[in-house]
Design a protein around this motif. Sequence first.
Motif, PDB file in Angstrom:
ATOM      1  N   ALA A  48      35.630  32.271 -42.680  1.00  0.00           N
ATOM      2  CA  ALA A  48      34.745  33.423 -42.547  1.00  0.00           C
ATOM      3  C   ALA A  48      33.428  33.169 -43.268  1.00  0.00           C
ATOM      4  O   ALA A  48      32.357  33.513 -42.775  1.00  0.00           O
ATOM      5  N   PHE A  49      33.503  32.565 -44.436  1.00  0.00           N
ATOM      6  CA  PHE A  49      32.294  32.319 -45.220  1.00  0.00           C
ATOM      7  C   PHE A  49      31.373  31.331 -44.515  1.00  0.00           C
ATOM      8  O   PHE A  49      30.158  31.417 -44.595  1.00  0.00           O
ATOM      9  N   MET A  50      31.968  30.393 -43.780  1.00  0.00           N
ATOM     10  CA  MET A  50      31.173  29.348 -43.136  1.00  0.00           C
ATOM     11  C   MET A  50      30.476  29.840 -41.878  1.00  0.00           C
ATOM     12  O   MET A  50      29.542  29.219 -41.405  1.00  0.00           O
ATOM     13  N   LYS A  51      30.918  30.944 -41.312  1.00  0.00           N
ATOM     14  CA  LYS A  51      30.269  31.458 -40.109  1.00  0.00           C
ATOM     15  C   LYS A  51      28.851  31.911 -40.422  1.00  0.00           C
ATOM     16  O   LYS A  51      28.578  32.435 -41.490  1.00  0.00           O
ATOM     17  N   GLN A  52      27.964  31.714 -39.471  1.00  0.00           N
ATOM     18  CA  GLN A  52      26.559  32.045 -39.687  1.00  0.00           C
ATOM     19  C   GLN A  52      26.004  32.745 -38.457  1.00  0.00           C
ATOM     20  O   GLN A  52      26.362  32.425 -37.329  1.00  0.00           O
ATOM     21  N   LEU A  53      25.125  33.685 -38.686  1.00  0.00           N
ATOM     22  CA  LEU A  53      24.466  34.388 -37.592  1.00  0.00           C
ATOM     23  C   LEU A  53      22.985  34.015 -37.573  1.00  0.00           C
ATOM     24  O   LEU A  53      22.296  34.136 -38.585  1.00  0.00           O
ATOM     25  N   ASN A  54      22.520  33.559 -36.414  1.00  0.00           N
ATOM     26  CA  ASN A  54      21.114  33.208 -36.243  1.00  0.00           C
ATOM     27  C   ASN A  54      20.359  34.409 -35.680  1.00  0.00           C
ATOM     28  O   ASN A  54      20.637  34.872 -34.571  1.00  0.00           O
ATOM     29  N   VAL A  55      19.402  34.905 -36.455  1.00  0.00           N
ATOM     30  CA  VAL A  55      18.722  36.164 -36.141  1.00  0.00           C
ATOM     31  C   VAL A  55      17.230  35.946 -35.976  1.00  0.00           C
ATOM     32  O   VAL A  55      16.619  35.127 -36.677  1.00  0.00           O
ATOM     33  N   ALA A  56      16.632  36.722 -35.048  1.00  0.00           N
ATOM     34  CA  ALA A  56      15.181  36.798 -34.906  1.00  0.00           C
ATOM     35  C   ALA A  56      14.739  38.233 -35.156  1.00  0.00           C
ATOM     36  O   ALA A  56      15.443  39.172 -34.778  1.00  0.00           O
ATOM     37  N   VAL A  57      13.593  38.402 -35.801  1.00  0.00           N
ATOM     38  CA  VAL A  57      13.032  39.731 -36.058  1.00  0.00           C
ATOM     39  C   VAL A  57      11.813  39.925 -35.171  1.00  0.00           C
ATOM     40  O   VAL A  57      10.905  39.091 -35.157  1.00  0.00           O
ATOM     41  N   ILE A  58      11.796  41.043 -34.449  1.00  0.00           N
ATOM     42  CA  ILE A  58      10.713  41.355 -33.515  1.00  0.00           C
ATOM     43  C   ILE A  58       9.994  42.608 -33.999  1.00  0.00           C
ATOM     44  O   ILE A  58      10.593  43.678 -34.106  1.00  0.00           O
ATOM     45  N   GLY A  59       8.717  42.461 -34.297  1.00  0.00           N
ATOM     46  CA  GLY A  59       7.934  43.557 -34.860  1.00  0.00           C
ATOM     47  C   GLY A  59       7.901  43.424 -36.369  1.00  0.00           C
ATOM     48  O   GLY A  59       8.938  43.566 -37.029  1.00  0.00           O
ATOM     49  N   LEU A  60       6.730  43.143 -36.935  1.00  0.00           N
ATOM     50  CA  LEU A  60       6.655  42.763 -38.343  1.00  0.00           C
ATOM     51  C   LEU A  60       5.784  43.710 -39.166  1.00  0.00           C
ATOM     52  O   LEU A  60       5.017  43.290 -40.018  1.00  0.00           O
ATOM     53  N   GLY A  61       5.950  45.000 -38.891  1.00  0.00           N
ATOM     54  CA  GLY A  61       5.340  46.003 -39.750  1.00  0.00           C
ATOM     55  C   GLY A  61       6.136  46.115 -41.039  1.00  0.00           C
ATOM     56  O   GLY A  61       6.828  45.176 -41.439  1.00  0.00           O
ATOM     57  N   VAL A  62       6.062  47.274 -41.673  1.00  0.00           N
ATOM     58  CA  VAL A  62       6.750  47.465 -42.957  1.00  0.00           C
ATOM     59  C   VAL A  62       8.240  47.181 -42.828  1.00  0.00           C
ATOM     60  O   VAL A  62       8.819  46.420 -43.618  1.00  0.00           O
ATOM     61  N   MET A  63       8.885  47.763 -41.812  1.00  0.00           N
ATOM     62  CA  MET A  63      10.328  47.580 -41.663  1.00  0.00           C
ATOM     63  C   MET A  63      10.670  46.162 -41.215  1.00  0.00           C
ATOM     64  O   MET A  63      11.631  45.558 -41.704  1.00  0.00           O
ATOM     65  N   GLY A  64       9.897  45.618 -40.292  1.00  0.00           N
ATOM     66  CA  GLY A  64      10.183  44.278 -39.795  1.00  0.00           C
ATOM     67  C   GLY A  64      10.078  43.229 -40.880  1.00  0.00           C
ATOM     68  O   GLY A  64      10.896  42.303 -40.963  1.00  0.00           O
ATOM     69  N   ARG A  65       9.062  43.371 -41.724  1.00  0.00           N
ATOM     70  CA  ARG A  65       8.925  42.414 -42.813  1.00  0.00           C
ATOM     71  C   ARG A  65      10.098  42.528 -43.785  1.00  0.00           C
ATOM     72  O   ARG A  65      10.595  41.522 -44.300  1.00  0.00           O
ATOM     73  N   THR A  66      10.560  43.762 -44.013  1.00  0.00           N
ATOM     74  CA  THR A  66      11.722  43.967 -44.879  1.00  0.00           C
ATOM     75  C   THR A  66      12.954  43.308 -44.277  1.00  0.00           C
ATOM     76  O   THR A  66      13.721  42.629 -44.974  1.00  0.00           O
ATOM     77  N   HIS A  67      13.155  43.476 -42.968  1.00  0.00           N
ATOM     78  CA  HIS A  67      14.287  42.845 -42.293  1.00  0.00           C
ATOM     79  C   HIS A  67      14.197  41.331 -42.426  1.00  0.00           C
ATOM     80  O   HIS A  67      15.205  40.661 -42.699  1.00  0.00           O
ATOM     81  N   ALA A  68      13.006  40.786 -42.197  1.00  0.00           N
ATOM     82  CA  ALA A  68      12.848  39.332 -42.273  1.00  0.00           C
ATOM     83  C   ALA A  68      13.203  38.817 -43.661  1.00  0.00           C
ATOM     84  O   ALA A  68      13.911  37.807 -43.811  1.00  0.00           O
ATOM     85  N   ARG A  69      12.744  39.511 -44.674  1.00  0.00           N
ATOM     86  CA  ARG A  69      13.035  39.058 -46.040  1.00  0.00           C
ATOM     87  C   ARG A  69      14.537  39.109 -46.326  1.00  0.00           C
ATOM     88  O   ARG A  69      15.110  38.159 -46.862  1.00  0.00           O
ATOM     89  N   ILE A  70      15.169  40.221 -45.985  1.00  0.00           N
ATOM     90  CA  ILE A  70      16.599  40.365 -46.289  1.00  0.00           C
ATOM     91  C   ILE A  70      17.416  39.329 -45.525  1.00  0.00           C
ATOM     92  O   ILE A  70      18.308  38.686 -46.097  1.00  0.00           O
ATOM     93  N   PHE A  71      17.128  39.149 -44.237  1.00  0.00           N
ATOM     94  CA  PHE A  71      17.867  38.146 -43.470  1.00  0.00           C
ATOM     95  C   PHE A  71      17.675  36.755 -44.066  1.00  0.00           C
ATOM     96  O   PHE A  71      18.604  35.939 -44.073  1.00  0.00           O
ATOM     97  N   SER A  72      16.491  36.477 -44.561  1.00  0.00           N
ATOM     98  CA  SER A  72      16.237  35.153 -45.148  1.00  0.00           C
ATOM     99  C   SER A  72      17.018  34.951 -46.441  1.00  0.00           C
ATOM    100  O   SER A  72      17.230  33.813 -46.867  1.00  0.00           O
TER     101      SER A  72
END
Length: 345
Positions: free
Chosen positions: A11-35
């Motif tokens: 379970a720990f080794m599984k990884q999810l590859n994510v893209a963030v679309i829209g980089l306003g206040v919320m999008g930038r927050t999503h990008a940082r957290i996912f990173s």
Amino acid sequence: MNILLEKDVFAFMKQLNVAVIGLGVMGRTHARIFSELPNVQLVAVNDINHALAEKIASEFNSVAVKDLQDLFADENVQAVSICTSDDQHYDVASMACKHGKHILIEKPLADTVEDAKGILDQANENGVKLMVGHSLRWDPRYYLAREAVQEGKIGETVHLHARRNNSYLNGQRLRGRTSVAMFLGVHDLDAIEWITGDRIVEVSAVEVRKRLKEFDVADAIITTLRFQSGAIGSYETSWVLPENHVELDAKLDITGTDGVLNIDILDQNIRVYEKDNQITYPDTMYGVDLYGKQTGIMKEELSSFVEGVLEGKSFPISPEDAYRAVKIVKCIEESAKCGQPVKID
């Protein structure tokens, strides 16, 4: 190695590859957290401002993709976080569904009932996991309120009052692209039904237009709520708090047959009196930078999405609940326009 430990390692080794679309206040927050999440790879970002996308991609060790078609055609992208403006949710989510990408979408699900239903149907047809970011589902205050009510600690709900009032700067920033009921109200209308376990069956709303009338949107809406159980309630929301006031003034009071529940969010329990006589109230819940990493409600929300996709867990909010919140908002807007109560099907 025992079987349980082997499963944990897998379970720990599984990884999810994510893209963030829209980089306003919320999008930038999503990008940082996912990173920063250990089991996620932020593989791409996209924004209509490509220079901004390149800047954020560089900051979070990702790739800025200019064309959405290229992003969705990339088989390496397994899921997308949609943080565009509300009116773009349907088109972007439809592309995601067509390409089989799992979807996290910032609230609301869409800005019309028809589009919200369309996203739901396409996600189901294409086997796409869909979660809508109604952040109050991850707010410990609202979560504990639900626990207390569901455990019968205040008895049966008799009446309630909720409010979510926001800064004029937000109303001005959005420039009429959405309504105050959709931008703010969608949070509490979902939370009220979730916490009480009761359904809103009728709304009666009035609105006022003064500070934001140039954008053809209401400054504030006050709504009377009727519930399936016979309980009654009121809901107040606005986005015209003075600039020198707080960013958010939110409240939930529920009176039951055996007790009362109160949530009061105003100054975040911390005040900073700055040298220019300005008072600020730092965020302590949603996105707190703690020892160089983001923590708080938004991190919990995004972590739930990742776990749901990787481990097949149910999301804390169903797509149907998110759809219903859009429907209630539209009934409130209709009531404010026609001056009559509107029943919710």
